[in-house]
Design an enzyme around this catalytic site. Structure first.
Site, mmCIF file in Angstrom:
data_model
loop_
_atom_site.group_PDB
_atom_site.id
_atom_site.type_symbol
_atom_site.label_atom_id
_atom_site.label_comp_id
_atom_site.label_asym_id
_atom_site.label_seq_id
_atom_site.Cartn_x
_atom_site.Cartn_y
_atom_site.Cartn_z
ATOM 1 N N SER A 40 28.782 40.991 47.261
ATOM 2 C CA SER A 40 29.347 40.286 46.523
ATOM 3 C C SER A 40 29.920 39.508 46.006
ATOM 4 O O SER A 40 30.168 38.833 44.485
ATOM 5 C CB SER A 40 30.868 42.060 46.148
ATOM 6 O OG SER A 40 30.341 42.848 45.908
ATOM 7 N N GLU A 112 41.382 33.481 32.156
ATOM 8 C CA GLU A 112 41.284 35.100 32.394
ATOM 9 C C GLU A 112 42.104 36.026 32.353
ATOM 10 O O GLU A 112 43.543 35.583 32.053
ATOM 11 C CB GLU A 112 40.451 35.097 33.580
ATOM 12 C CG GLU A 112 39.165 34.183 34.002
ATOM 13 C CD GLU A 112 38.416 34.837 35.770
ATOM 14 O OE1 GLU A 112 38.877 35.768 35.701
ATOM 15 O OE2 GLU A 112 36.957 33.796 35.582
ATOM 16 N N HIS A 229 34.789 46.773 34.988
ATOM 17 C CA HIS A 229 34.516 45.528 34.535
ATOM 18 C C HIS A 229 34.639 46.381 33.356
ATOM 19 O O HIS A 229 33.209 46.592 32.898
ATOM 20 C CB HIS A 229 33.635 44.161 35.334
ATOM 21 C CG HIS A 229 34.365 43.244 34.464
ATOM 22 N ND1 HIS A 229 33.739 42.947 33.334
ATOM 23 C CD2 HIS A 229 34.483 42.330 35.146
ATOM 24 C CE1 HIS A 229 34.030 41.110 33.493
ATOM 25 N NE2 HIS A 229 34.168 40.983 34.372
ATOM 26 N N ARG A 274 42.146 44.281 32.528
ATOM 27 C CA ARG A 274 40.944 44.899 32.394
ATOM 28 C C ARG A 274 40.932 46.111 32.152
ATOM 29 O O ARG A 274 39.826 46.659 31.700
ATOM 30 C CB ARG A 274 39.795 44.544 34.128
ATOM 31 C CG ARG A 274 39.741 43.329 34.144
ATOM 32 C CD ARG A 274 39.257 42.444 35.338
ATOM 33 N NE ARG A 274 38.401 41.438 35.356
ATOM 34 C CZ ARG A 274 37.480 41.451 36.177
ATOM 35 N NH1 ARG A 274 37.711 41.310 37.481
ATOM 36 N NH2 ARG A 274 37.274 40.141 36.191
ATOM 37 N N HIS A 333 33.207 47.770 39.391
ATOM 38 C CA HIS A 333 33.317 46.374 40.059
ATOM 39 C C HIS A 333 33.476 45.621 40.744
ATOM 40 O O HIS A 333 33.463 44.971 42.068
ATOM 41 C CB HIS A 333 33.789 45.318 38.725
ATOM 42 C CG HIS A 333 33.893 44.393 38.869
ATOM 43 N ND1 HIS A 333 32.474 43.265 39.140
ATOM 44 C CD2 HIS A 333 34.566 43.561 38.575
ATOM 45 C CE1 HIS A 333 32.910 42.236 39.089
ATOM 46 N NE2 HIS A 333 33.913 41.400 39.009
ATOM 47 N N GLU A 357 37.018 43.193 50.570
ATOM 48 C CA GLU A 357 36.852 44.049 49.484
ATOM 49 C C GLU A 357 37.139 45.168 50.569
ATOM 50 O O GLU A 357 37.940 46.630 49.432
ATOM 51 C CB GLU A 357 35.428 43.896 48.037
ATOM 52 C CG GLU A 357 36.232 45.045 47.487
ATOM 53 C CD GLU A 357 34.688 45.066 46.467
ATOM 54 O OE1 GLU A 357 34.803 45.845 45.888
ATOM 55 O OE2 GLU A 357 34.382 44.296 46.426
ATOM 56 N N ARG A 368 43.451 44.802 40.124
ATOM 57 C CA ARG A 368 43.029 43.709 39.984
ATOM 58 C C ARG A 368 43.552 42.637 39.339
ATOM 59 O O ARG A 368 42.677 42.563 37.824
ATOM 60 C CB ARG A 368 42.310 43.209 40.924
ATOM 61 C CG ARG A 368 41.399 41.871 41.800
ATOM 62 C CD ARG A 368 40.231 41.763 42.331
ATOM 63 N NE ARG A 368 39.590 42.487 41.435
ATOM 64 C CZ ARG A 368 38.719 40.853 40.900
ATOM 65 N NH1 ARG A 368 38.509 40.402 40.846
ATOM 66 N NH2 ARG A 368 37.190 41.675 40.447
#
Length: 499
Positions: A40, A112, A229, A274, A333, A357, A368
């Site tokens: 990833s 972001e 995501h 998110r 994601h 992860e 996250r």
């Protein structure tokens, strides 16, 4: 065979950072595919979050991290992470990671979601993961203390009578099994996105490290928290290409098929956490309105140079994002939960370490913060490598755990569809109960391969958490409990404890 240093399972950013930092101890890195494939880390587009600008500070990064984590962030772990942000980016740059720079030669940073300011160091707009990992791969291949076993798989852990992990069984190409005894085993096996039908991660990542650690008796923390995501590119490709969050940071907007904003027309509306954005995308699609990322004005003709990976994925699907909004969907994601570990990778079992992860260090909590994952993989990978290298060999008899096999392809496809349907962006007791019944049926037919064990850990913890928090949303329990609690699991034990 007897090995005198750490045995590291995983060839992504976390595993390779640990391997490099374990020097001069001899290291074996086990990768299920050639390095740079099926990791990833190599697919990450955003970059590395860190306090890099003169207006930023680790304390501000920490504040944003804790806010995103919805009450379940471990303060100490997050403080360690954010304090080491700049040093970690500089270490990666020293290995050759070609971060974008501004006119003054400083790291160029982008904004972001849920960050209070621009602090994400990027490479070529949206190529951070592959560029960073490529630099580490070159360093690993040049390091005399590291041996890499590619196309090799973890099949069992080896323990002694006290429960201490003493090594692992590794399957080499052709089916040859090798029992490796080592002072420390580091699991850097990645996430669990491959358990879901809609995912942006390599399909081979099925939570196997978490499953084997649980079977060995290690504590598992908050496995129900999966991040979806909101802008996976929906063009019929599996896994789904990703439209980086940096596009929204540049002003791209989420709209439905009639051009209406999904989250309102206010500036920054699309840069909420998110989980909020993912549910908005999910709801628009469920209502038949569709969901699209419109970057025509914000990026337009600059797409090929500023976001080459996204541009290439769209063009390959016959879609020109300079003139057409990008169809998007929420997809699995990142796994916030996993093997409970501290910033040095220590788990509840002596001799077993976890990083990246597959680990749950508490820095992500229930949700996250964007681009904290590459930072954690590198920063805690370095710490874990140093700590694991300090371990001395232990003598005495050992017990080899059950050697596991893969879930058959057809069963895996059935599981993936059910996980996305019933343990996806929106969950409820009916769907989760239906999912667990499917897992029961698949286990009756195929035993308990790691994919089914990992799926059960996620599903049962999601059913037990009767609230909505961060990435876990229950339509039958939409409220958030006043007191945040962690889910902690050991073999056949599920506990909820105050954060």
């Amino acid at each position: 065979m007897h090995h005198d240093g750490p045995l590291i399972i995983g060839g992504g950013l976390a595993g390779l950072s640990a391997a490099l930092s374990a020097a001069p101890a001899p290291v074996i890195v086990v990768s299920p595919a050639p390095l740079l494939q099926a990791a990833s880390s190599a697919w990450a587009q955003g970059g590395v979050a860190a306090a890099l600008s003169k207006d930023d500070a680790p304390a501000l990064h920490l504040k944003d991290t804790e806010a995103a984590g919805a009450g379940l962030v471990d303060h100490h772990a997050a403080e360690v992470l954010t304090d080491e942000g700049r040093a970690t980016v500089e270490w990666l740059a020293s290995l050759g990671a070609p971060f974008d720079r501004d006119a003054a030669g400083e790291f160029s940073v982008s904004l972001e979601a849920a960050h209070s300011m621009a602090r994400v160091a990027r490479v070529g707009g949206d190529g951070a993961g592959r560029a960073i990992l490529s630099a580490l791969v070159a360093s690993v291949r040049a390091a005399s203390h590291i041996t890499v076993w590619e196309d090799a798989r973890l099949r069992a852990l080896i323990q002694d009578g006290t429960g201490r992990v003493r090594g692992a069984v590794i399957e080499h190409p052709g089916g040859r099994m090798v029992e490796v005894l080592a002072p420390a085993v580091v699991l850097a096996t990645g996430g669990a996105g491959g358990l879901f039908g809609a995912t942006t991660t390599p399909v081979a990542l099925k939570g196997e490290g978490m499953a084997l650690a649980w079977a060995a008796g290690a504590e598992i923390l908050d496995p129900e928290f999966v991040q979806f995501h909101p802008t996976a590119i929906d063009v019929g490709v599996d896994p789904m290409p990703l439209a980086t969050e940096a596009l929204r940071g540049e002003g791209a907007r989420l709209i439905d098929r009639d051009g209406r904003f999904l989250l309102g027309d206010a500036d920054g509306a699309d840069l909420k956490a998110r989980d909020v954005v993912a549910r908005a995308v999910h709801a628009a699609r469920a209502a038949g309105r569709g969901a699209f990322l419109d970057a025509r004005t914000a990026v337009g003709d600059h797409f090929p140079t500023e976001f080459p990976a996204v541009f290439a994925a769209c063009m390959q699907a016959g879609l020109d994002p300079r003139v057409t909004p990008i169809p998007v969907a929420a997809a699995a994601h990142y796994h916030m939960g996993g093997i409970a570990a501290d910033p040095d990778g220590r788990t509840s079992l002596e001799g077993l370490y976890a990083v990246g992860e597959c680990a749950a260090t508490g820095v992500h909590g229930a949700n996250r913060l964007a681009s904290n994952s590459l930072l954690e993989a590198a920063a805690f990978g370095r710490r874990t490598g140093r700590e694991a290298a300090r371990q001395a060999a232990v003598k005495g008899p050992v017990v080899v755990g059950a050697v596991v096999s893969d879930l058959p392809q057809a069963a895996h496809a059935e599981l993936r569809a059910a996980m996305s349907a019933d343990a996806g962006v929106v969950r409820d007791a009916i769907g989760l109960t239906r999912l667990i019944a499917l897992i029961d049926r698949l286990e009756a037919a195929h035993g308990a391969p790691p994919a089914l064990v990992a799926a059960r850990l996620i599903a049962e913890a999601a059913l037990a958490r009767r609230e909505s928090r961060g990435g876990h949303y229950r339509s039958d329990y939409p409220g958030t409990a006043t007191t945040p609690v962690h889910t902690r699991l050991r073999r056949d034990i599920l506990q909820t404890v105050a954060a």
